[in-house]
Motif scaffolding. Structure first.
Motif, PDB file in Angstrom:
ATOM      1  N   ALA A 197      55.506  11.611 -64.964  1.00 54.91           N
ATOM      2  CA  ALA A 197      55.037  12.139 -66.252  1.00 54.91           C
ATOM      3  C   ALA A 197      54.568  13.585 -66.144  1.00 54.91           C
ATOM      4  CB  ALA A 197      53.908  11.265 -66.791  1.00 54.91           C
ATOM      5  N   ALA A 198      54.001  13.957 -65.004  1.00 55.10           N
ATOM      6  CA  ALA A 198      53.433  15.302 -64.860  1.00 55.10           C
ATOM      7  C   ALA A 198      54.418  16.304 -64.259  1.00 55.10           C
ATOM      8  CB  ALA A 198      52.181  15.239 -63.993  1.00 55.10           C
ATOM      9  N   SER A 199      55.590  15.839 -63.859  1.00 55.36           N
ATOM     10  CA  SER A 199      56.548  16.777 -63.266  1.00 55.36           C
ATOM     11  C   SER A 199      56.987  17.804 -64.302  1.00 55.36           C
ATOM     12  CB  SER A 199      57.758  16.030 -62.704  1.00 55.36           C
ATOM     13  OG  SER A 199      58.473  15.405 -63.739  1.00 55.36           O
ATOM     14  N   HIS A 200      57.068  19.031 -63.871  1.00 53.50           N
ATOM     15  CA  HIS A 200      57.450  20.166 -64.707  1.00 53.50           C
ATOM     16  C   HIS A 200      56.449  20.431 -65.830  1.00 53.50           C
ATOM     17  CE1 HIS A 200      61.170  20.000 -62.520  1.00 53.50           C
ATOM     18  NE2 HIS A 200      61.418  18.789 -62.960  1.00 53.50           N
ATOM     19  N   GLN A 201      55.230  19.926 -65.695  1.00 52.52           N
ATOM     20  CA  GLN A 201      54.174  20.163 -66.675  1.00 52.52           C
ATOM     21  C   GLN A 201      52.965  20.752 -65.961  1.00 52.52           C
ATOM     22  OE1 GLN A 201      54.883  19.629 -69.835  1.00 52.52           O
ATOM     23  NE2 GLN A 201      56.848  18.769 -69.229  1.00 52.52           N
ATOM     24  N   LYS A 202      52.106  21.397 -66.705  1.00 53.30           N
ATOM     25  CA  LYS A 202      50.897  21.974 -66.118  1.00 53.30           C
ATOM     26  C   LYS A 202      49.723  21.017 -66.303  1.00 53.30           C
ATOM     27  CE  LYS A 202      52.180  26.769 -66.660  1.00 53.30           C
ATOM     28  NZ  LYS A 202      51.826  28.077 -67.212  1.00 53.30           N
ATOM     29  N   VAL A 203      49.913  19.789 -65.906  1.00 51.60           N
ATOM     30  CA  VAL A 203      48.839  18.801 -66.004  1.00 51.60           C
ATOM     31  C   VAL A 203      48.601  18.179 -64.637  1.00 51.60           C
ATOM     32  CG1 VAL A 203      49.275  18.228 -68.424  1.00 51.60           C
ATOM     33  CG2 VAL A 203      50.380  16.918 -66.645  1.00 51.60           C
TER      34      VAL A 203
END
Length: 107
Positions: free
Chosen positions: A58-64
């Motif tokens: 879910a967090a891949s390629h996201q800034k979370v």
């Protein structure tokens, strides 16, 4: 991408885990908790790995980032505090009547 979409991806991936029969998210005091029902032969380590794999997806390629804390279990029902953290986003009310106060957000 907003946080709702990240949670959606997380739950879609968690649903594919063979160890998890059912899951539910409940919010108490603004903190999300996961209630996970697993089959009787599943260990806590396997549940932890399923949550970790789903969080990574879910967090891949996201800034979370995410934070997961085990709370308790009762037989084959596990409870975790699990939250995704968005950097530089207010997460609490400081009491200064800010214009971007989280109290005024629409849900």
């Amino acid at each position: 991408m907003n946080l709702d979409e990240i949670w959606k991806i997380f739950f879609q991936h968690l649903h594919t885990s063979s160890h998890i029969l059912q899951y539910e998210q409940k919010n108490f005091a603004g903190i999300p908790f996961l209630y996970i029902d697993a089959d009787m032969n599943t260990t806590k380590k396997e549940i932890d790995e399923a949550i970790l794999a789903s969080s990574i997806r879910a967090a891949s390629h996201q800034k979370v980032t995410w934070r997961t804390s085990f709370v308790r279990n009762d037989g084959s029902r596990y409870v975790y505090q699990h939250r995704f953290i968005v950097p530089l986003q207010k997460m609490f009310c400081c009491g200064n009547n800010c214009t971007d106060c989280v109290r005024y957000e629409r849900t």
